[in-house]
Structure formats: C-alpha cells, structure tokens
Scaffold this motif. Structure first.
Motif, PDB file in Angstrom:
ATOM      1  N   ALA A  93      -4.451  35.643  52.509  1.00 11.84           N
ATOM      2  CA  ALA A  93      -4.989  35.423  53.859  1.00 11.84           C
ATOM      3  C   ALA A  93      -3.995  34.652  54.727  1.00 11.84           C
ATOM      4  CB  ALA A  93      -6.313  34.668  53.771  1.00 11.84           C
ATOM      5  N   MET A  94      -3.323  33.653  54.147  1.00 12.58           N
ATOM      6  CA  MET A  94      -2.286  32.920  54.895  1.00 12.58           C
ATOM      7  C   MET A  94      -1.162  33.863  55.306  1.00 12.58           C
ATOM      8  SD  MET A  94      -1.827  29.409  52.710  1.00 12.58           S
ATOM      9  CE  MET A  94      -3.228  28.743  51.815  1.00 12.58           C
ATOM     10  N   SER A  95      -0.767  34.723  54.374  1.00 12.34           N
ATOM     11  CA  SER A  95       0.308  35.671  54.673  1.00 12.34           C
ATOM     12  C   SER A  95      -0.072  36.581  55.835  1.00 12.34           C
ATOM     13  CB  SER A  95       0.627  36.515  53.442  1.00 12.34           C
ATOM     14  OG  SER A  95       1.112  35.718  52.397  1.00 12.34           O
ATOM     15  N   ALA A 135       0.827  38.210  61.339  1.00 12.79           N
ATOM     16  CA  ALA A 135       0.297  38.499  62.670  1.00 12.79           C
ATOM     17  C   ALA A 135       1.029  37.708  63.738  1.00 12.79           C
ATOM     18  CB  ALA A 135      -1.202  38.186  62.706  1.00 12.79           C
ATOM     19  N   ALA A 136       1.306  36.434  63.432  1.00  9.89           N
ATOM     20  CA  ALA A 136       2.007  35.595  64.407  1.00  9.89           C
ATOM     21  C   ALA A 136       3.419  36.105  64.666  1.00  9.89           C
ATOM     22  CB  ALA A 136       2.045  34.154  63.908  1.00  9.89           C
ATOM     23  N   ILE A 137       4.045  36.681  63.626  1.00  5.88           N
ATOM     24  CA  ILE A 137       5.419  37.176  63.763  1.00  5.88           C
ATOM     25  C   ILE A 137       5.447  38.548  64.432  1.00  5.88           C
ATOM     26  CG2 ILE A 137       7.445  37.941  62.471  1.00  5.88           C
ATOM     27  CD1 ILE A 137       6.665  35.829  60.334  1.00  5.88           C
ATOM     28  N   ASP A 138       4.560  39.439  64.017  1.00  2.00           N
ATOM     29  CA  ASP A 138       4.628  40.837  64.461  1.00  2.00           C
ATOM     30  C   ASP A 138       3.947  41.078  65.801  1.00  2.00           C
ATOM     31  OD1 ASP A 138       5.962  41.377  62.138  1.00  2.00           O
ATOM     32  OD2 ASP A 138       4.203  42.129  61.063  1.00  2.00           O
ATOM     33  N   PHE A 139       3.007  40.225  66.177  1.00  5.24           N
ATOM     34  CA  PHE A 139       2.252  40.477  67.419  1.00  5.24           C
ATOM     35  C   PHE A 139       2.250  39.235  68.309  1.00  5.24           C
ATOM     36  CE2 PHE A 139       0.282  42.912  63.926  1.00  5.24           C
ATOM     37  CZ  PHE A 139       0.589  44.196  64.361  1.00  5.24           C
ATOM     38  N   ALA A 179       1.745  26.868  62.272  1.00  8.36           N
ATOM     39  CA  ALA A 179       1.554  25.477  61.859  1.00  8.36           C
ATOM     40  C   ALA A 179       0.289  25.332  61.018  1.00  8.36           C
ATOM     41  CB  ALA A 179       1.477  24.567  63.080  1.00  8.36           C
ATOM     42  N   GLY A 180      -0.744  26.078  61.369  1.00  5.89           N
ATOM     43  CA  GLY A 180      -1.977  26.041  60.580  1.00  5.89           C
ATOM     44  C   GLY A 180      -1.773  26.611  59.190  1.00  5.89           C
ATOM     45  N   VAL A 181      -0.955  27.655  59.096  1.00  2.00           N
ATOM     46  CA  VAL A 181      -0.642  28.226  57.777  1.00  2.00           C
ATOM     47  C   VAL A 181       0.082  27.195  56.925  1.00  2.00           C
ATOM     48  CG1 VAL A 181       0.768  29.946  56.575  1.00  2.00           C
ATOM     49  CG2 VAL A 181      -0.618  30.626  58.538  1.00  2.00           C
ATOM     50  N   PRO A 225      10.340  31.917  60.500  1.00  2.00           N
ATOM     51  CA  PRO A 225       9.025  32.451  60.140  1.00  2.00           C
ATOM     52  C   PRO A 225       9.096  33.507  59.045  1.00  2.00           C
ATOM     53  CG  PRO A 225       9.255  32.325  62.520  1.00  2.00           C
ATOM     54  CD  PRO A 225      10.606  32.015  61.947  1.00  2.00           C
ATOM     55  N   GLU A 226      10.162  34.326  59.067  1.00  2.00           N
ATOM     56  CA  GLU A 226      10.290  35.370  58.055  1.00  2.00           C
ATOM     57  C   GLU A 226      10.448  34.780  56.652  1.00  2.00           C
ATOM     58  OE1 GLU A 226      11.265  36.947  61.986  1.00  2.00           O
ATOM     59  OE2 GLU A 226      11.979  35.204  60.867  1.00  2.00           O
ATOM     60  N   LEU A 227      11.143  33.656  56.545  1.00  2.00           N
ATOM     61  CA  LEU A 227      11.295  32.989  55.249  1.00  2.00           C
ATOM     62  C   LEU A 227       9.970  32.395  54.795  1.00  2.00           C
ATOM     63  CD1 LEU A 227      14.724  31.174  55.761  1.00  2.00           C
ATOM     64  CD2 LEU A 227      14.271  33.312  54.537  1.00  2.00           C
ATOM     65  N   LEU A 228       9.202  31.905  55.749  1.00  2.57           N
ATOM     66  CA  LEU A 228       7.871  31.370  55.418  1.00  2.57           C
ATOM     67  C   LEU A 228       7.005  32.448  54.789  1.00  2.57           C
ATOM     68  CD1 LEU A 228       5.687  29.134  57.705  1.00  2.57           C
ATOM     69  CD2 LEU A 228       4.753  31.261  56.830  1.00  2.57           C
TER      70      LEU A 228
END
Length: 441
Positions: A166-168, A173-177, A188-190, A403-406
């Motif tokens: 779910a975190m992923s 979503a934050a990265i792609d959209f 930050a919430g993740v 973000p991609e590494l996260l």
C-alpha cells in the motif's frame, strides 16, 4: 524438486516404520485414482468416507480401509488416497511393490507438504510448523508449532507486506501522477509510515530469540569446583545416569548434555568440568569449554559443596548474576555454619533428592519467563534474516535522495517478507526447508 517429479504420483508410509497395529499409506498425484483402483480392483468410495477394501498385488496383500480425498480439497491439493492397513513391515513392502508396479513412486522427504505449499494449501511458515509439530517433545514446543501451523506467523508477515504494498502504491502515485489532485505530503507520509513499521519489525526481533530457543531448548549450564557434585546433580535432575560420577576430582573433562521436558518446557542441562587452575592440558581444555558454555547458557547453576564451604569459590562466583542460581549441594551431610550469606541460594542433596523439586521449579520458571509468549515469534534463522533485510531496506528508504529510490527500497522490503512466507521463487530455500522433513510428510 524438478517439474517432472511434481507430476508423479507418489506414495509413502505416513505412520512410523516400527511394527504397529495400524499403518497408514498416503498416495497423492494425478494418477492416484488409477493406482488405488488397480490395487483394490474396485471403484473408489465416496469422498471422505472410509470403505473396507482388500488390497492386491500379484496376490492378496491385506484387508483394510480406504479413504478418498479428491483434489483440491485435500492436504496436498491433489487427488489423495489413504490406505489403512495392518502395521507389519511385510504388509507395507508388498503394498509399496504393488503401488510402484501400478505407476507410483516412493515420496521424497517432505514431498507431500511441499506439494501442499506449491498448491497454495500452506505458506512456508506453516510448512515449517508441520516439521516442528512432528518433532515437538514438550507442551511448549507443541503450542508454538500449532500456533504457527494455524497461520499466526505467516499472517503477521503478510499483514506487514500488505502495508508495504500500500505504501508503494501511494509513492508510485505521487511520482507518476504529480498533476493529479493528490493529498499534500504523500511521500513524507509514506516515509513516516515506513518508520513506524520498521519499529514494529524491530520489536518483533527483540524477543531474545524466544521462538528459536523454544525449538532448540532452554540451556542450563552446571558450573562449580571439582567434586561439588555437579554430575550427581545432573543425573538427579534428568533421572538417569547421564554423566560419570566418581570421587576422583576432575572426572568430567568434556561437556555432557542431557535434555528433559520440565513442566512442558524443553530444558538442556550441560554438566561441565570443575572450575580450577590445572596443569593437565586435557582438564584445562575442559575448564575452557566450561567457561565458554557458561557464556552461552540461558541459566547457570553455580554449585558448591555446602558441607565444606560457606559459599562458592571465586572461580565459580565469576559467573554470578541475574541468570544464575546458587546451589548448595550435599545438604544431607549438613551445611557448614553461615553457609552462603548471599541471598537467593538453594539447598539440595543430589544423593537424597532433598530440595530438587524446588530447584526444578525455579529452573522451569526461568524457562517459562524466557520462552513463553502469545505473540508470534520467529522460529528459524531464516525468518529473522528476512525481517532484518526488510528493516535494512526501510532504513535505506528513509535516507533515499530520489523518489524512485524510495519506491525501489519499498519493493525490496516487501520482497524480503514475501520470501519469509514463500511468495516468491526461492527454490534453494525450499530445498533446505523440506530436506529436514521425514518421509511421509
């Protein structure tokens, strides 16, 4: 297990190999119905109903019962038959020859359980629990294995993995959209949620190795000077002559182990060489091993001859502490005045049995405090390493510069927990796990 072997129809004696009143032979695989029909010369009975059958090879083998479990509603998820016959070795040999002649092959160790795992009937932690349940010798071991077989550990890991997935999804979503109307601070919430989960994982591991220790036993080292009565005490506690007892000082040179079921807990006692300075190189090595075992023990019994000493000698008192019990032995000979001014000591006689019940009770209480617990615990090094790997990736995620590494660290963290329950292809791990099983499981 290769793919060709997975399509074989297998059979094995699932009860013990010793002579018995009844033996159960299990058959599993795509040709199970044909094998059973060939050796009974009759149609299959209704599913899950016991039917009397005569079993045939070149001639009659035995009369017994046949139960039929069509897949997927069976232990392995395949078509399964159980043949209940008389438990003589000759009966099984003849039955095995008949099943082999009809096209079956003998099962490998753990092959029935491995098929159940591959067919989604069990996760890997549950499969391991079956082996633990078969091997359980105490109530504590049985309870832990049954909880794991019921899915407690696997469900815990699956719940954590679901949170990581779910975190992923949120991070992706934050990265792609980015242009979408998504909540602020999603990444930050993740990171915050991942830190919370890492804390839960660390608490899971911070249990003193409870699950592994319960499987392997609570280790008690018996330490003291020569002729303090350590070997006599070991024999008295385990109820048999496990160690040689002689009046000659230094008789015990190596570690002598004996395991018992103590009030439902597996306890392994280690008799050790007498602690003293010696010029004898063999005895000196025994003393070194005694000191080493003291450092490894869950509990230390510090034994002294209470009929001649007021308290343990200095070489023994080195090991005093919160995980040690002071034991004044030979109380039947009368304790010296002012014996053991240190509080918390136990008075016993290995010769008469005086005080042994109280000492055993204290050891059992220490074992229960160390091993008992209702929360699911790792029971193998494999589980612990999977959770540690997950924590490492979560820590790396919190330090990720991009973000991609996260997202990649979240994926690897989830993969580590998936490996714990066998949700990914880990064939080498599976080979190691099922190699421990007995034939017929």
């Amino acid at each position: 297990m290769n793919s060709d072997a997975a399509h074989d129809t297998i059979f094995a004696l699932t009860t013990g190999a010793a002579r018995a009143g009844v033996a159960i032979v299990r058959v599993s695989g795509p040709r199970a119905s044909g094998l059973v029909s060939a050796i009974t010369k009759k149609p299959l009975p209704p599913p899950r109903y016991a039917a009397r059958r005569r079993f045939w090879g070149p001639d009659a083998i035995d009369d017994g019962l046949l139960l039929w479990f069509p897949g997927p509603a069976s232990f392995t998820g395949e078509d399964v038959a159980e043949l209940h016959v008389h438990g003589g070795r000759a009966v099984y040999r003849a039955l095995a020859d008949a099943l082999a002649a009809a096209g079956g092959r003998p099962a490998e160790p753990g092959e029935f359980t491995r098929r159940a795992f591959h067919n989604g009937k069990l996760d890997l932690t549950q499969a391991e629990a079956i082996a633990d349940l078969v091997a359980a010798e105490t109530e504590g071991q049985r309870r832990q294995a049954l909880r794991q077989l019921d899915g407690a550990l696997g469900q815990l890991y699956e719940g954590w993995r679901a949170r990581l997935i779910a975190m992923s999804a949120r991070a992706e979503a934050a990265i792609d959209f980015p242009e979408e109307d998504l909540p602020d601070g999603l990444l930050a919430g993740v990171a915050t949620d991942a830190a919370v989960l890492a804390g839960e994982l660390r608490r899971h591991l911070d249990d003193g190795g409870r699950g592994e220790r319960l499987r392997e036993g609570f280790h008690v080292a018996i330490l003291g000077a020569p002729n303090a009565g350590k070997s006599s005490l070991l024999n008295a506690l385990v109820g048999r002559a496990a160690a040689i007892v002689h009046e000659t000082a230094g008789t015990t040179r190596d570690i002598v182990e004996a395991a018992i079921d103590l009030n439902g807990w597996p306890v392994v006692f280690s008799d050790t060489a007498g602690l003293r300075v010696t010029a004898d190189p063999v005895e000196a090595e025994g003393v070194r091993r005694a000191q080493e075992r003291a450092g490894q023990a869950d509990l230390k019994l510090l034994i002294f001859d209470g009929s001649t000493q007021a308290e343990p000698d200095a070489a023994t008192m080195v090991f005093a502490g919160p995980r040690a019990l002071l034991v004044a032995n030979k109380s039947d000979l009368g304790l010296v005045a002012g014996s053991c001014s240190i509080s918390g000591w136990v008075r016993v006689s290995a010769a008469t049995g005086e005080g042994l019940g109280g000492l055993a009770g204290q050891i059992a209480a220490a074992a229960a405090a160390a091993l008992d617990g209702s929360a699911p615990a790792p029971t193998r090094l494999r589980h612990r390493m999977a959770v540690e790997t997950c924590i490492q990736h979560l820590d790396a995620m919190c330090r990720a510069s991009l973000p991609e590494l996260l997202v990649e660290d979240l994926r690897l963290a989830a993969r580590a927990l998936a490996a714990a329950v066998g949700r990914i292809d880990i064939e080498d791990v599976l080979d190691a796990v099922f190699r421990e099983f007995c034939i017929g499981k």
